[in-house]
Write a protein that holds these residues in place. Structure first.
Motif, mmCIF file in Angstrom:
data_model
loop_
_atom_site.group_PDB
_atom_site.id
_atom_site.type_symbol
_atom_site.label_atom_id
_atom_site.label_comp_id
_atom_site.label_asym_id
_atom_site.label_seq_id
_atom_site.Cartn_x
_atom_site.Cartn_y
_atom_site.Cartn_z
ATOM 1 N N LYS A 1 9.033 -46.180 -46.821
ATOM 2 C CA LYS A 1 7.876 -45.315 -47.035
ATOM 3 C C LYS A 1 6.757 -45.549 -46.030
ATOM 4 C CE LYS A 1 5.848 -48.261 -50.703
ATOM 5 N NZ LYS A 1 4.602 -48.690 -50.068
ATOM 6 N N GLY B 1 4.704 -46.261 -42.385
ATOM 7 C CA GLY B 1 4.723 -45.560 -41.113
ATOM 8 C C GLY B 1 5.617 -46.209 -40.083
ATOM 9 N N THR C 1 8.737 -43.484 -42.837
ATOM 10 C CA THR C 1 7.972 -42.362 -43.415
ATOM 11 C C THR C 1 8.797 -41.556 -44.416
ATOM 12 O OG1 THR C 1 8.395 -40.549 -41.824
ATOM 13 C CG2 THR C 1 6.691 -42.173 -41.232
ATOM 14 N N LYS D 1 7.221 -33.351 -47.957
ATOM 15 C CA LYS D 1 6.088 -33.474 -47.039
ATOM 16 C C LYS D 1 5.450 -32.103 -46.856
ATOM 17 C CE LYS D 1 8.116 -37.345 -44.456
ATOM 18 N NZ LYS D 1 8.513 -37.858 -43.114
ATOM 19 N N GLY E 1 5.293 -39.783 -47.288
ATOM 20 C CA GLY E 1 5.755 -40.878 -46.445
ATOM 21 C C GLY E 1 4.866 -41.110 -45.240
ATOM 22 N N GLY E 2 4.651 -42.378 -44.925
ATOM 23 C CA GLY E 2 3.804 -42.753 -43.800
ATOM 24 C C GLY E 2 2.410 -43.153 -44.211
#
Length: 571
Positions: free
Chosen positions: A67, A69, A157, A178, A562-563
């Protein structure tokens, strides 16, 4: 929305969720074994079938999702690491791995409000000769590089949003979407999270993993005791030359905690005149206003710690929870389609303050079991459950089982009787006490404001200077590198119907226990009465304290886009 959209499906042999110490160890060990197996098949020294996309009938044999970056961005620990598991993966780790120092001097210090007394004898569990002071983030980044040398990539991410099932069998995970607006509608750059269908799913999410939590509840995997946790706050400082020498490892007990709150502090010597300083506070504290970050600040103000940090510069900050309940809180670690590793499984030795090598070893054992299943083609539930016995028979089980009652023995405080009972527990190799002692979920131990502060809560006398020694939460959050896409659904799912009652009974403990000032109560300017809760999720450092300690269990931490999250440096 997630049920209404079409999703790409990727099939894989093994899906590893999380690229921390257990996830990277599992991934590296598994690929090492697959490569050795295939090479032996190719050169004729071994009979059998190659392990690849064709033989498995999948798109990819192994996939790792993370998850953060980048690999290591969310990795944080004290940390003094036992290298035994790392040596299994990399026999030349001493020459290659980014280690700080081999621990040389151990000190255990009892702190009072103004004084400090070094224990004349270091408890056996706190002796660290042969262990290494490390930045866990650096070690994990390095392991990511070693994974790349195996011609493999981590899908950074990509957060795991939910587990996929066929009945009670785990068949993979769904990645988070996303490009979603705060109201749940898709943005112009919307990207649906793919479904990863796997023959083997290895959950390495870390402490209070969001999907592992769902799995334990759905399949009733809880042990005789529930998992219990502590929250640790940590900073890395650059201090004047000569201030900290001798590859020293310092642990403290006592101040600023009262005698019934479990926890303690640490200071570890790092290279380049840096020190790692932190404070751990158990989340079963009765005080409804217990604040791990404030405890950390008071710890740094103590003369014994202040003399180390004074004149230095704070470089980075982070916070995390750690499972500390012991063997009797470890859930059933495997079942049909899945295995659970590391902190997600509660594999931490609390009296030794060690968990990294257990995370790595559990990842290695999961990889070995997954490899056997890939070779044999037997993916039955009993094949997965072989992992449980492997963990039990390894040094993980051998070291954790004798301390299965350690945390319950500390319920009434560490000093002096906790130390006495812990010593008897150690020297009898766990035979004392002679029963399995009970633990309860942390949030059930919190008292109301009226119960804990019958005369009213005293005024707080701590003052943040934000430049020399102690920093408020927002300043520390800045130094954690935490960022999130602001225009997305809040990943802290709060049942706001409970907030007013929580405010009235417990004094809104979320404002206190969160080490990143995510939760803020908006009060009436004239009366001070509760109006609403404001959730500043962009501050979140992904510690999961709120998910654990909220007395109404009205906060559910789920993975954000994510990121997002912290970008830890040297932690």
């Amino acid at each position: 929305m997630s049920e209404e959209i079409e999703r790409d499906v990727m099939t894989c042999g093994v899906c590893i969720v999380g690229a921390g110490p257990s996830g990277m160890s599992a991934a590296i060990k598994l690929v090492q074994m697959i490569n050795a197996h295939n090479e032996a098949i190719d050169n004729g020294s071994k009979q059998g079938t190659r392990i690849d996309e064709e033989s498995l009938g999948v798109d990819v044999p192994v996939i790792v999702i993370e998850k953060g970056g980048m690999v290591g961005a969310h990795s944080i620990s004290g940390a003094v690491m036992n290298p035994v598991a790392l040596a299994e993966l990399f026999p030349n780790y001493k020459e290659e791995a980014p280690l700080e120092y081999e621990a040389d001097i151990d000190e255990v210090v009892q702190l009072t409000a103004a004084g400090a007394r070094k224990l004349p004898i270091t408890p056996p569990t706190m002796i660290n000769h042969g262990n290494y002071i490390v930045s866990l983030g650096k070690v994990i980044q390095w392991m990511g590089e070693k994974f790349s040398e195996l011609e493999q990539d981590v899908y950074a991410t990509f957060c795991g949003q939910e587990i996929l099932y066929e009945g009670s069998k785990v068949i993979g995970v769904r990645c988070g979407d996303k490009g979603v607006n705060p109201d749940g509608t898709p943005k112009s750059n919307f990207e649906a999270g793919m479904d990863l269908h796997a023959k083997v799913t290895i959950l390495c999410e870390g402490s209070r993993g969001s999907m592992t939590k769902q799995l334990i509840k759905k399949l009733n995997l809880q042990n005789i005791n529930p998992m219990v946790y502590a929250t640790g706050c940590k900073e890395v400082w650059e201090v004047p030359e000569g201030r900290m020498e001798g590859r020293k490892v310092i642990h403290t007990m006592g101040f600023p905690l009262d005698n019934k709150t479990f926890g303690g502090g640490f200071v570890y010597h790092m290279k380049n005149n840096m020190v790692s300083v932190g404070m751990i506070t158990a989340l079963d504290a009765a005080d409804p206003q217990m604040d791990p970050h404030k405890n950390f600040c008071k710890f740094k103000q103590h003369p014994f710690i202040k003399q180390i940090l004074e004149g230095g510069k704070m470089l980075s900050y982070g916070a995390k929870t750690l499972p500390e309940g012991g063997w009797n809180t470890v859930p059933k670690m495997a079942g049909d389609g899945f295995m659970i590793c590391g902190d997600a499984a509660g594999l931490v030795n609390t009296p030794k303050l060690k968990g990294i090598h257990y995370a790595m070893k559990s990842g290695i054992l999961a990889a070995e079991n997954a490899f056997d299943m890939l070779v044999s083609g037997d993916f039955s539930a009993s094949s997965f459950e072989r992992y449980i016995q492997a963990v039990t028979d390894s040094f993980i089980g051998q070291e954790l089982i004798p301390f299965k009652n350690f945390r319950p023995l500390m319920k009434k405080g560490i000093f002096p009787m906790g130390l006495v009972k812990g010593g008897i527990n150690y020297f009898t190799k766990g035979k004392y006490p002679w029963v399995n002692m009970k633990l309860h979920e942390d949030h059930t131990e919190i008292k109301t404001m009226a119960e804990y502060y019958p005369g009213g809560k005293p005024e707080d006398d701590i003052k943040y200077d934000n430049k020399e020694l102690i920093y408020d939460k927002l300043t520390d959050v800045y130094n954690s590198g935490a960022t999130h896409e602001e225009k997305q659904p809040c990943h802290l799912k709060v049942d706001t119907a409970k907030c007013k009652e929580c405010y009235e009974k417990f004094g809104s403990p979320c404002e206190a226990f969160c080490p990143a000032q995510v939760y803020n109560i908006v009060r009436d300017e004239k009366t001070g009465a509760f109006e609403r809760i404001q959730v500043d999720f962009s501050n979140c450092v992904h510690c999961k304290t709120c998910d654990i300690r909220d007395p109404f269990q009205a906060i559910n931490w789920v993975c954000p886009e994510g990121g997002g999250g912290p970008m830890y440096n040297n932690l």
